[in-house]
Design a protein around this motif. Structure first.
Motif, PDB file in Angstrom:
ATOM      1  N   MET A  83      23.011  -1.152  28.538  1.00  0.00           N
ATOM      2  CA  MET A  83      21.692  -0.649  28.868  1.00  0.00           C
ATOM      3  C   MET A  83      20.771  -1.031  27.718  1.00  0.00           C
ATOM      4  O   MET A  83      21.056  -0.729  26.565  1.00  0.00           O
ATOM      5  N   GLY A  84      19.716  -1.734  28.006  1.00  0.00           N
ATOM      6  CA  GLY A  84      18.816  -2.163  26.941  1.00  0.00           C
ATOM      7  C   GLY A  84      19.196  -3.533  26.410  1.00  0.00           C
ATOM      8  O   GLY A  84      19.789  -4.347  27.106  1.00  0.00           O
ATOM      9  N   VAL A  85      18.895  -3.769  25.158  1.00  0.00           N
ATOM     10  CA  VAL A  85      19.073  -5.073  24.532  1.00  0.00           C
ATOM     11  C   VAL A  85      20.545  -5.384  24.313  1.00  0.00           C
ATOM     12  O   VAL A  85      21.292  -4.558  23.800  1.00  0.00           O
ATOM     13  N   LYS A  86      20.954  -6.584  24.719  1.00  0.00           N
ATOM     14  CA  LYS A  86      22.319  -7.042  24.448  1.00  0.00           C
ATOM     15  C   LYS A  86      22.331  -7.640  23.053  1.00  0.00           C
ATOM     16  O   LYS A  86      21.570  -8.552  22.749  1.00  0.00           O
TER      17      LYS A  86
END
Length: 94
Positions: A83-86
């Motif tokens: 969820m969000g930035v990898k």
């Protein structure tokens, strides 16, 4: 180390003094994939798992630092959601 198989999947989480962070990360990345700050994961042989543990024992201060290994014999019943930035990468750097 669970089971007697050749490979296991490991999630490694560390919280170490800033003086040792770079050395711990460099050591872990020889064996596992960096996922995000202080977290690595990957499949590793029993021999390399023991090498990694030995190398980290020499680096960390047991009175100040913490390294946690979560080991899994199989990922058959697992899933991963980001969820969000990898962060991190999929490749292992030697």
């Amino acid at each position: 180390m669970p089971g007697s198989g050749i490979d296991v999947f490991v999630i490694l989480v560390y919280d170490v003094n800033v003086k040792r962070v770079a050395k711990v990360l460099k050591t872990c990345r020889k064996y596992l994939n960096w996922v995000q700050n202080s977290v690595l994961e990957g499949e590793i042989s029993k021999a390399n798992y023991e090498k990694l543990r030995t190398e980290l024992r020499r680096i960390i201060d047991k009175e100040e630092d913490s390294v946690i290994f979560y080991t899994f014999r199989t990922l058959k019943y697992s899933s991963r959601e980001i969820m969000g930035v990898k962060k991190g990468g999929e490749e292992i750097f030697l």
